[in-house]
Design a protein around this motif. Sequence first.
Motif, PDB file in Angstrom:
ATOM      1  N   ILE A  49       0.849  -1.175   0.000  1.00  0.00           N
ATOM      2  CA  ILE A  49       0.000   0.000   0.000  1.00  0.00           C
ATOM      3  C   ILE A  49       0.890   1.233   0.000  1.00  0.00           C
ATOM      4  O   ILE A  49       1.786   1.358   0.838  1.00  0.00           O
ATOM      5  CB  ILE A  49      -0.928   0.006   1.232  1.00  0.00           C
ATOM      6  N   THR A  50       0.657   2.143  -0.917  1.00  0.00           N
ATOM      7  CA  THR A  50       1.443   3.363  -0.999  1.00  0.00           C
ATOM      8  C   THR A  50       0.793   4.465  -0.167  1.00  0.00           C
ATOM      9  O   THR A  50      -0.419   4.438   0.086  1.00  0.00           O
ATOM     10  CB  THR A  50       1.575   3.842  -2.454  1.00  0.00           C
ATOM     11  N   THR A  51       1.595   5.429   0.240  1.00  0.00           N
ATOM     12  CA  THR A  51       1.038   6.557   0.987  1.00  0.00           C
ATOM     13  C   THR A  51       0.107   7.377   0.091  1.00  0.00           C
ATOM     14  O   THR A  51      -0.853   7.973   0.581  1.00  0.00           O
ATOM     15  CB  THR A  51       2.161   7.457   1.536  1.00  0.00           C
ATOM     16  N   ALA A  52       0.373   7.383  -1.227  1.00  0.00           N
ATOM     17  CA  ALA A  52      -0.513   8.104  -2.147  1.00  0.00           C
ATOM     18  C   ALA A  52      -1.900   7.481  -2.149  1.00  0.00           C
ATOM     19  O   ALA A  52      -2.920   8.183  -2.104  1.00  0.00           O
ATOM     20  CB  ALA A  52       0.079   8.092  -3.557  1.00  0.00           C
ATOM     21  N   HIS A  68       1.384  13.347  10.933  1.00  0.00           N
ATOM     22  CA  HIS A  68       1.057  12.456  12.054  1.00  0.00           C
ATOM     23  C   HIS A  68       2.012  11.267  12.157  1.00  0.00           C
ATOM     24  O   HIS A  68       2.167  10.686  13.227  1.00  0.00           O
ATOM     25  CB  HIS A  68      -0.383  11.960  11.897  1.00  0.00           C
ATOM     26  N   PHE A  69       2.608  10.878  11.042  1.00  0.00           N
ATOM     27  CA  PHE A  69       3.561   9.772  11.026  1.00  0.00           C
ATOM     28  C   PHE A  69       4.770  10.179  10.190  1.00  0.00           C
ATOM     29  O   PHE A  69       4.614  10.686   9.080  1.00  0.00           O
ATOM     30  CB  PHE A  69       2.920   8.512  10.425  1.00  0.00           C
ATOM     31  N   ALA A  70       5.950   9.925  10.714  1.00  0.00           N
ATOM     32  CA  ALA A  70       7.163  10.316   9.996  1.00  0.00           C
ATOM     33  C   ALA A  70       7.376   9.488   8.739  1.00  0.00           C
ATOM     34  O   ALA A  70       8.043   9.927   7.804  1.00  0.00           O
ATOM     35  CB  ALA A  70       8.382  10.192  10.916  1.00  0.00           C
ATOM     36  N   SER A  71       6.809   8.265   8.704  1.00  0.00           N
ATOM     37  CA  SER A  71       6.995   7.376   7.562  1.00  0.00           C
ATOM     38  C   SER A  71       5.889   6.330   7.567  1.00  0.00           C
ATOM     39  O   SER A  71       5.162   6.169   8.561  1.00  0.00           O
ATOM     40  CB  SER A  71       8.355   6.670   7.647  1.00  0.00           C
ATOM     41  N   LYS A  72       5.793   5.589   6.467  1.00  0.00           N
ATOM     42  CA  LYS A  72       4.813   4.497   6.413  1.00  0.00           C
ATOM     43  C   LYS A  72       5.201   3.400   7.398  1.00  0.00           C
ATOM     44  O   LYS A  72       4.331   2.746   7.990  1.00  0.00           O
ATOM     45  CB  LYS A  72       4.718   3.951   4.993  1.00  0.00           C
ATOM     46  N   ALA A  73       6.501   3.206   7.585  1.00  0.00           N
ATOM     47  CA  ALA A  73       6.952   2.198   8.560  1.00  0.00           C
ATOM     48  C   ALA A  73       6.419   2.521   9.948  1.00  0.00           C
ATOM     49  O   ALA A  73       6.045   1.621  10.711  1.00  0.00           O
ATOM     50  CB  ALA A  73       8.478   2.140   8.581  1.00  0.00           C
ATOM     51  N   GLN A  74       6.349   3.808  10.284  1.00  0.00           N
ATOM     52  CA  GLN A  74       5.827   4.201  11.593  1.00  0.00           C
ATOM     53  C   GLN A  74       4.336   3.874  11.704  1.00  0.00           C
ATOM     54  O   GLN A  74       3.847   3.542  12.790  1.00  0.00           O
ATOM     55  CB  GLN A  74       6.067   5.699  11.809  1.00  0.00           C
ATOM     56  N   PHE A 135       7.798  -5.336   1.771  1.00  0.00           N
ATOM     57  CA  PHE A 135       8.500  -4.222   1.142  1.00  0.00           C
ATOM     58  C   PHE A 135       8.830  -3.107   2.132  1.00  0.00           C
ATOM     59  O   PHE A 135       9.248  -2.034   1.726  1.00  0.00           O
ATOM     60  CB  PHE A 135       7.653  -3.658  -0.006  1.00  0.00           C
ATOM     61  N   GLU A 136       8.625  -3.387   3.435  1.00  0.00           N
ATOM     62  CA  GLU A 136       8.850  -2.362   4.448  1.00  0.00           C
ATOM     63  C   GLU A 136      10.170  -2.609   5.175  1.00  0.00           C
ATOM     64  O   GLU A 136      10.910  -3.528   4.846  1.00  0.00           O
ATOM     65  CB  GLU A 136       7.672  -2.345   5.435  1.00  0.00           C
ATOM     66  N   ASN A 137      10.428  -1.792   6.188  1.00  0.00           N
ATOM     67  CA  ASN A 137      11.670  -1.914   6.958  1.00  0.00           C
ATOM     68  C   ASN A 137      11.763  -3.273   7.634  1.00  0.00           C
ATOM     69  O   ASN A 137      10.787  -3.774   8.193  1.00  0.00           O
ATOM     70  CB  ASN A 137      11.715  -0.790   8.010  1.00  0.00           C
TER      71      ASN A 137
END
Length: 214
Positions: A49-52, A68-74, A135-137
């Motif tokens: 899932i993309t942030t877009a 609200h979140f520094a990254s998608k990983a967060q 595909f994440e951290n």
Amino acid sequence: MSDSSPAVPDPTSSNDTPTPRRRLRPGERREQILHALAAMLEQPGAERITTAALARQLAVSEAALYRHFASKAQMFEALIDFIEHSVFTLVRQIVDHPGDADGARRAAQIVAMVLQFAERNPGMVRVMVGDALVFENERLQQRMNLFFDKLEATLRQCLRPAAQAERAAAPTTQAQVRATALCDLIRGRLQRYARSGFRRMPTEHLDATLALLL
């Protein structure tokens, strides 16, 4: 003689006054983001899932997400926090319940509780089995691995007194083998649930399966 000219609308009329946008309470947007992410994870092909796409789902900009979140990983870390807190709060309630000292029964209750949690939260299942984390951290997958390690350790603690009561030659080893088998059962049922598009319920024939293992 009456005035036949049309009435002029009152500029102060409530019908022409824009409805003010409701002010979000503190933390509400953050909750909305996580709810939307979990809902998107329930959909087919939601492994990445993309942030877009998430921003479109919420009808906000990507910049609004990053406030609200520094990254998608967060965002995924917040979902893992929810999983850990929900599951292990219930685990403690089962383990600490004074009315049932049967370790095997407690272990069975823990397994059933985790699978019932999965049924109620299918989007979280993709996180638990790692599909959404590919595909994440890497640390996110490590956290889920630690979740299952902790769950297995708790099951082993429950089962060791039962093995001792059975006068097993190696109660610690027997408890470990059973705990590993139960954890493998949980992982397998979660995988099947996700792979089936959430059609095959993880609690299917669970009592009979646990009777075989315990």
